[in-house]
Every structure is written in structure tokens, then in C-alpha cells.
Design a protein around this motif. Sequence first.
Motif, PDB file in Angstrom:
ATOM      1  N   GLN A  20       0.460  67.541 -75.378  1.00  0.00           N
ATOM      2  CA  GLN A  20       1.530  66.800 -76.068  1.00  0.00           C
ATOM      3  C   GLN A  20       2.448  67.778 -76.810  1.00  0.00           C
ATOM      4  OE1 GLN A  20       2.089  63.581 -75.588  1.00  0.00           O
ATOM      5  NE2 GLN A  20       0.298  63.612 -74.227  1.00  0.00           N
ATOM      6  N   GLU A  43      -3.814  53.697 -82.672  1.00  0.00           N
ATOM      7  CA  GLU A  43      -2.496  53.136 -82.359  1.00  0.00           C
ATOM      8  C   GLU A  43      -1.483  54.251 -82.116  1.00  0.00           C
ATOM      9  OE1 GLU A  43       0.706  50.688 -81.676  1.00  0.00           O
ATOM     10  OE2 GLU A  43      -1.436  50.220 -81.675  1.00  0.00           O
ATOM     11  N   SER A  45      -1.996  57.238 -81.080  1.00  0.00           N
ATOM     12  CA  SER A  45      -2.313  58.067 -79.905  1.00  0.00           C
ATOM     13  C   SER A  45      -2.580  57.236 -78.654  1.00  0.00           C
ATOM     14  CB  SER A  45      -3.541  58.933 -80.205  1.00  0.00           C
ATOM     15  OG  SER A  45      -4.687  58.127 -80.472  1.00  0.00           O
ATOM     16  N   LYS A  46      -2.165  55.971 -78.657  1.00  0.00           N
ATOM     17  CA  LYS A  46      -2.517  55.071 -77.556  1.00  0.00           C
ATOM     18  C   LYS A  46      -1.966  55.514 -76.203  1.00  0.00           C
ATOM     19  CE  LYS A  46       1.347  51.923 -78.540  1.00  0.00           C
ATOM     20  NZ  LYS A  46       1.703  50.540 -78.952  1.00  0.00           N
ATOM     21  N   ASP A  47      -0.896  56.299 -76.199  1.00  0.00           N
ATOM     22  CA  ASP A  47      -0.315  56.757 -74.936  1.00  0.00           C
ATOM     23  C   ASP A  47      -0.796  58.149 -74.546  1.00  0.00           C
ATOM     24  OD1 ASP A  47       1.222  54.413 -74.648  1.00  0.00           O
ATOM     25  OD2 ASP A  47       2.789  55.226 -75.938  1.00  0.00           O
ATOM     26  N   TRP A  48      -1.714  58.710 -75.323  1.00  0.00           N
ATOM     27  CA  TRP A  48      -2.230  60.044 -75.039  1.00  0.00           C
ATOM     28  C   TRP A  48      -3.571  59.955 -74.319  1.00  0.00           C
ATOM     29  CZ3 TRP A  48      -1.463  62.779 -80.445  1.00  0.00           C
ATOM     30  CH2 TRP A  48      -0.085  62.919 -80.691  1.00  0.00           C
ATOM     31  N   ASP A  49      -3.822  60.912 -73.461  1.00  0.00           N
ATOM     32  CA  ASP A  49      -5.071  60.981 -72.711  1.00  0.00           C
ATOM     33  C   ASP A  49      -5.957  62.058 -73.323  1.00  0.00           C
ATOM     34  OD1 ASP A  49      -7.013  60.665 -70.783  1.00  0.00           O
ATOM     35  OD2 ASP A  49      -6.009  61.978 -69.328  1.00  0.00           O
TER      36      ASP A  49
END
Length: 219
Positions: A20, A43, A45-49
Amino acid sequence: MKVLVIDIGGSNIKILATGQPERIKIPSGRDFTPEQMVPLVKEASKDWDYEAISIGFPGVVKHGKIVANPINMGIGWTGFDFESAFGCKVKIINDAAMQALGSYEGGKLLFMGFGTGLGTAMIFEDVILPLEGGHLPFKLGTFESHVGNDALKKLGKTRWKELVYQTIAHFQHCFQPDEIVLGGGNSKLLEEIPPYCRLGSNKNAFTGGFRLWEKSFRS
């Protein structure tokens, strides 16, 4: 391994995951608890893997466990099950030790973080040694009470800097490091950097969090 690093501070939580480009800041505060932190981090980091988490904690950590609630935050940190809360593997380390690890380039390193308080840690080869040096007696209080953020506001920048330089000299004489890294947000207020010292960066906390999963460090 894709890692989410959580750097917990008395004013903000900062998070960053592998790959990121930008960290995310989340306000914390004196009454902040892990029960409040977990959903906020999820919430944000919800789009992070990520598959594992490193947590830099502003307090005493032994054998990967929090053993005391932080001075500048709420309660409930000791015994909290972060792995169950996040649903993945978690490593916890003192926040100053995490910054020290991210700053380490070899030899015997002392890290001193001037922020809300005074965070201290040492690294020698693969050994991480968290310290609570800020709580050592100094004048009519402790080092932390003289160089922390409250002291900066109360005493003013000029007197605060004098006490910071005294503190650095005392720690250099006591621990005899090869190098001292000065971190924390308030270290940027120092116009002159003492010998054997260099300025660190808060970004080094994330580097340290990633390094925790790259090789085996002993603490």
C-alpha cells in the motif's frame, strides 16, 4: 507474506499494509481501548489484503504479550485476544522496539522516541531489547516527565530542547551505543543533532513491523 502493521500511539493509530502506498491515521486518545480499535482498523483496512498483523504497542510487552495497560490510553489491553479479534496471526512488540527494528542498520543501536512520552529500545544483532528508560528518575520526576509532550507544552521549546539534549547525553553515557536514532514526532524540533545520533522517521515503525515476519528476532 502480506502484513498489516498497526502502530498504536496516544493520539493516533497508524496503519499500513504490504504493497500500500499510503498509511491511514485513526484518532485514539486517553480512553481508547482495544475493543474500540479493532473495528476501526478493520473498516479502514477493508480494501487491503493481508494475512498477518504486527502491532506496535506503547507499553510493556513480554514474550509477545501485553503485560500492562498503557499510561496514556484506556484499559483492557492486557489479555486481549487480538488473533481472535482479527482472525489472523498477530505479533505484538513494544512500539519503540518496532521503530528501532525498522531503523536498524547494524551494530549496537539505541532508539529514543520523543513524542507523547519517551520511548526507548535497543537492538544488537538479532536481539531486540525494549526499555522503559523514560520512567527512570531524572531531576524531580522522570525523563519522560521532562521531555514528553506535556513538558514541551509547559516549559516551552527552548527549555524542552535543553532537557532533551541532557537526556540524550545521559542515555549515551549509560548504554554506550554505536548509534542513537532519534524518533517520534517531536524529534523534528531539534535543530542540532548530537554526535553519534541521526534522525529517524515514523515510517521506520512500518519497516520494523514488516521485518518482524521476515526473520527471527529475539526479544
